[in-house]
Motif scaffolding. Structure first.
Motif, PDB file in Angstrom:
ATOM      1  N   THR A  76      24.654   5.924  19.271  1.00 22.80           N
ATOM      2  CA  THR A  76      24.543   6.989  20.272  1.00 22.80           C
ATOM      3  C   THR A  76      25.598   8.066  20.042  1.00 22.80           C
ATOM      4  O   THR A  76      25.327   9.258  20.187  1.00 22.80           O
ATOM      5  CB  THR A  76      24.679   6.415  21.695  1.00 22.80           C
ATOM      6  OG1 THR A  76      23.764   5.337  21.863  1.00 22.80           O
ATOM      7  CG2 THR A  76      24.399   7.483  22.741  1.00 22.80           C
ATOM      8  N   LEU A  77      26.819   7.651  19.684  1.00 24.82           N
ATOM      9  CA  LEU A  77      27.863   8.627  19.360  1.00 24.82           C
ATOM     10  C   LEU A  77      27.418   9.523  18.211  1.00 24.82           C
ATOM     11  O   LEU A  77      27.592  10.753  18.252  1.00 24.82           O
ATOM     12  CB  LEU A  77      29.162   7.903  18.995  1.00 24.82           C
ATOM     13  CG  LEU A  77      29.958   7.294  20.152  1.00 24.82           C
ATOM     14  CD1 LEU A  77      31.039   6.359  19.613  1.00 24.82           C
ATOM     15  CD2 LEU A  77      30.604   8.386  20.995  1.00 24.82           C
ATOM     16  N   ALA A  78      26.835   8.916  17.176  1.00 21.77           N
ATOM     17  CA  ALA A  78      26.363   9.705  16.033  1.00 21.77           C
ATOM     18  C   ALA A  78      25.215  10.614  16.435  1.00 21.77           C
ATOM     19  O   ALA A  78      25.160  11.789  16.021  1.00 21.77           O
ATOM     20  CB  ALA A  78      25.937   8.762  14.905  1.00 21.77           C
ATOM     21  N   ALA A  79      24.296  10.114  17.266  1.00 21.39           N
ATOM     22  CA  ALA A  79      23.149  10.918  17.691  1.00 21.39           C
ATOM     23  C   ALA A  79      23.574  12.108  18.546  1.00 21.39           C
ATOM     24  O   ALA A  79      22.923  13.162  18.522  1.00 21.39           O
ATOM     25  CB  ALA A  79      22.157  10.047  18.469  1.00 21.39           C
ATOM     26  N   CYS A  80      24.645  11.962  19.290  1.00 19.93           N
ATOM     27  CA  CYS A  80      25.157  13.054  20.138  1.00 19.93           C
ATOM     28  C   CYS A  80      26.071  14.002  19.379  1.00 19.93           C
ATOM     29  O   CYS A  80      26.666  14.907  19.983  1.00 19.93           O
ATOM     30  CB  CYS A  80      25.888  12.476  21.344  1.00 19.93           C
ATOM     31  SG  CYS A  80      24.805  11.651  22.527  1.00 19.93           S
ATOM     32  N   VAL A  98      31.909  12.663  22.963  1.00 20.10           N
ATOM     33  CA  VAL A  98      32.256  11.245  23.050  1.00 20.10           C
ATOM     34  C   VAL A  98      32.012  10.725  24.459  1.00 20.10           C
ATOM     35  O   VAL A  98      31.430   9.640  24.653  1.00 20.10           O
ATOM     36  CB  VAL A  98      33.723  11.022  22.632  1.00 20.10           C
ATOM     37  CG1 VAL A  98      34.173   9.599  22.946  1.00 20.10           C
ATOM     38  CG2 VAL A  98      33.904  11.307  21.148  1.00 20.10           C
ATOM     39  N   PHE A  99      32.430  11.481  25.447  1.00 16.04           N
ATOM     40  CA  PHE A  99      32.273  11.057  26.838  1.00 16.04           C
ATOM     41  C   PHE A  99      30.795  10.984  27.230  1.00 16.04           C
ATOM     42  O   PHE A  99      30.341   9.992  27.827  1.00 16.04           O
ATOM     43  CB  PHE A  99      33.016  12.028  27.760  1.00 16.04           C
ATOM     44  CG  PHE A  99      33.001  11.635  29.209  1.00 16.04           C
ATOM     45  CD1 PHE A  99      33.819  10.613  29.675  1.00 16.04           C
ATOM     46  CD2 PHE A  99      32.164  12.273  30.103  1.00 16.04           C
ATOM     47  CE1 PHE A  99      33.798  10.239  31.013  1.00 16.04           C
ATOM     48  CE2 PHE A  99      32.138  11.917  31.439  1.00 16.04           C
ATOM     49  CZ  PHE A  99      32.958  10.891  31.891  1.00 16.04           C
ATOM     50  N   ASN A 100      30.028  12.015  26.882  1.00 16.91           N
ATOM     51  CA  ASN A 100      28.607  12.033  27.235  1.00 16.91           C
ATOM     52  C   ASN A 100      27.841  10.916  26.522  1.00 16.91           C
ATOM     53  O   ASN A 100      26.954  10.285  27.111  1.00 16.91           O
ATOM     54  CB  ASN A 100      27.994  13.387  26.903  1.00 16.91           C
ATOM     55  CG  ASN A 100      28.486  14.490  27.814  1.00 16.91           C
ATOM     56  OD1 ASN A 100      29.000  14.217  28.894  1.00 16.91           O
ATOM     57  ND2 ASN A 100      28.337  15.730  27.395  1.00 16.91           N
ATOM     58  N   ALA A 101      28.183  10.683  25.257  1.00 20.25           N
ATOM     59  CA  ALA A 101      27.510   9.612  24.518  1.00 20.25           C
ATOM     60  C   ALA A 101      27.817   8.249  25.133  1.00 20.25           C
ATOM     61  O   ALA A 101      26.948   7.362  25.189  1.00 20.25           O
ATOM     62  CB  ALA A 101      27.935   9.637  23.050  1.00 20.25           C
ATOM     63  N   SER A 102      29.038   8.074  25.615  1.00 20.82           N
ATOM     64  CA  SER A 102      29.417   6.803  26.236  1.00 20.82           C
ATOM     65  C   SER A 102      28.672   6.592  27.551  1.00 20.82           C
ATOM     66  O   SER A 102      28.191   5.490  27.846  1.00 20.82           O
ATOM     67  CB  SER A 102      30.928   6.760  26.467  1.00 20.82           C
ATOM     68  OG  SER A 102      31.630   6.871  25.243  1.00 20.82           O
ATOM     69  N   LEU A 103      28.560   7.655  28.362  1.00 23.81           N
ATOM     70  CA  LEU A 103      27.795   7.548  29.608  1.00 23.81           C
ATOM     71  C   LEU A 103      26.321   7.276  29.322  1.00 23.81           C
ATOM     72  O   LEU A 103      25.675   6.482  30.029  1.00 23.81           O
ATOM     73  CB  LEU A 103      27.934   8.832  30.424  1.00 23.81           C
ATOM     74  CG  LEU A 103      29.305   9.128  31.027  1.00 23.81           C
ATOM     75  CD1 LEU A 103      29.242  10.372  31.903  1.00 23.81           C
ATOM     76  CD2 LEU A 103      29.818   7.944  31.848  1.00 23.81           C
ATOM     77  N   LEU A 104      25.791   7.925  28.288  1.00 25.10           N
ATOM     78  CA  LEU A 104      24.395   7.688  27.916  1.00 25.10           C
ATOM     79  C   LEU A 104      24.190   6.241  27.479  1.00 25.10           C
ATOM     80  O   LEU A 104      23.184   5.601  27.846  1.00 25.10           O
ATOM     81  CB  LEU A 104      23.989   8.651  26.799  1.00 25.10           C
ATOM     82  CG  LEU A 104      22.553   8.502  26.264  1.00 25.10           C
ATOM     83  CD1 LEU A 104      21.541   8.718  27.383  1.00 25.10           C
ATOM     84  CD2 LEU A 104      22.312   9.483  25.123  1.00 25.10           C
TER      85      LEU A 104
END
Length: 485
Positions: A76-80, A98-104
């Motif tokens: 997800t981190l890579a996709a974001c 990083v923050f948005n990918a973690s929430l996702l």
């Protein structure tokens, strides 16, 4: 060796380090390590803390779910876009991704386990994301600090060619040199056909015509091309240059003639194929409103209470040294030109003002703020008071009285204000501060023009988040004692 020959020597010398291309891999390795630690801590914490009572089935399912969650988190981190090379080094985009990918990831895991009725440990889920999200952001902060340190030491630099008129080239080059942490090494310039010169006013060698940007960039082994004002005659030429460079490992950056304006005030809106830059008005009025004032009052009261034992000790120490006055009152200029008595603990001998003219003559003083290292007028207790900025703590009462703010431009002397030009007068639109950009950026090590520039940037780009950031950075500036004398 002339500046021109030095520039040509650098063109034929060793290329700039390509280790920057490994930044995404380094970030991925750091994230992987942090997530492994996070998974371990979450597993151990779930057992030790017993956040939620769970069945044997839930515990056994963790051996499958844990690795999949951590692997999915990285995907997800890579996709974001958290590993794109253009997010490293500056700005908040990296942290936001990083923050948005973690929430996702947290949302996908929660919804997925609910729909599949998978018995995921709730304790593991909470601990993993409560620990993992801050850890990932902190890891990126550490990586960025290390990158900035390498840049300042002359490592991992990107070779830059600036295309534009000579005036715009020197303007952008001065910013890149001043902000050395960005890691841009200006190796040459490209000018329009109408400007014929071998180098700019600041000594940047001219490598060729701006219309030949692609061939010159490839020949000079540039990593980045900055297109500044006057570089190309039409939008079509700019589009063609981007097309020519699309298959080369050369980054194209358009540098508008906009400096010292925060990104919060800039919005780029596409209209009819044009990318129009909208710039919001300066935020000086916002810096004077009730919210900042309430923050100053509450903050200064809490700090007075917290530092009261230290304040009493300093009063005793100064009195015991020479029996002179404890406080030094100096007239300073505040908001809208109003004068006030700025309070400090006295750090100099009682006849310090009488000896000032003599020191001016010895040091060749020609205006601005006068400070010198190893000032003979400083007392023994005054040295450590200045070193750790303890002498400025009485200004908390200036903040309470509404004469100063916790954060703002440095309070100037009336003599300084008398010599202000039209630009410097803008410093007086807000209350002066106990700390500010000038202090966390070097204090007395800064030149007079640089201190003015930082103060004007603060006035025009104020935000409460910036105030909090400056207060946090002040702690480090005080303990490092950089520029304090």
């Amino acid at each position: 060796m002339t500046l021109l020959s030095e520039g040509r020597r650098r063109l034929t010398g060793a290329t700039t380090s390509r280790a920057l291309q490994a930044l995404p891999v380094a970030a991925l390795a750091i994230d992987f390590g942090l997530l492994l630690v996070t998974g371990t801590l979450a597993s151990v914490g779930r057992e030790r803390l017993e956040v939620f009572p769970e069945s044997v089935r839930v515990v056994s399912a963790l051996g499958l779910a844990g690795p999949l969650i951590l692997l999915g988190w990285l995907v997800t981190l890579a996709a974001c876009g958290a590993y794109r090379s253009n997010v490293f080094g500056a700005g908040t985009d990296e942290y936001r991704r990083v923050f948005n990918a973690s929430l996702l990831t947290a949302g996908l895991v929660g919804v997925g386990c609910y729909l599949a009725r998978f018995p995921l440990s709730r304790g593991f889920f909470l601990l993993a994301f409560l620990v993992g999200v801050p850890a990932l952001v902190l890891g990126r902060v550490v990586l960025r600090k290390a990158l900035h340190r390498a840049h300042r030491q002359g490592h991992l630099l990107q070779r830059v060619v600036i295309a534009g008129s000579l005036a715009h080239i020197d303007e952008i080059a001065s910013v890149l040199r001043r902000e050395s942490w960005l890691g841009y090494d200006v190796i040459g310039a490209l000018t329009p056909p109408t400007e014929l010169s071998e180098e700019s006013a600041t000594g940047i060698p001219v490598l060729g015509n701006a219309e030949d940007a692609t061939s010159v960039a490839l020949h000079s082994r540039a990593d980045v091309i900055f297109f500044a004002g006057g570089a190309l005659g039409s939008a079509g030429q700019m589009r063609q240059a981007v097309w020519d460079l699309e298959h080369e490992k050369i980054q194209v950056i358009v540098a508008p003639s906009v400096t010292d304006i925060s990104s919060d005030r800039i919005q780029v809106r596409p209209v009819g194929g044009l990318s129009l830059m909208h710039i919001d008005p300066p935020a000086a009025l916002d810096a004077s409103r009730w919210g900042k004032r309430a923050f100053d009052v509450i903050g200064s009261l809490l700090l007075v209470l917290a530092f009261s034992p230290l304040l009493l000790f300093v009063v005793w120490r100064i009195k015991a040294h020479d029996r002179g006055p404890v406080l030094f009152r100096q007239t300073r200029v505040g908001r809208d030109g109003a004068e006030f008595s700025c309070l400090k603990f006295r750090t100099m001998c009682v006849d310090a003002e009488a000896r000032l003219a003599e020191l001016h003559a010895q040091q060749g003083y020609d205006g601005g703020l006068f400070k010198m290292k190893d000032d003979p007028r400083i007392t023994t207790p005054g040295r450590w008071l200045r070193r750790f900025s303890v002498d400025e703590l009485p200004q908390l009462f200036n903040v309470l009285f509404g004469q100063m703010s916790l954060v703002g431009p440095r309070p100037p002397l009336p003599l300084e204000v008398a010599g202000y030009d039209g630009h410097a007068q803008r410093r007086l639109r807000v209350r002066p501060g106990m700390t500010g950009l000038w202090q966390v950026s070097g204090r007395s090590d800064l030149s007079w023009s640089e201190a003015i520039r930082l103060d004007l940037y603060y006035v025009d780009n104020w935000s409460m988040m910036q105030d909090l950031s400056i207060l946090a950075r002040t702690v480090g500036a005080v303990f490092s004692s950089r520029g304090a004398y």
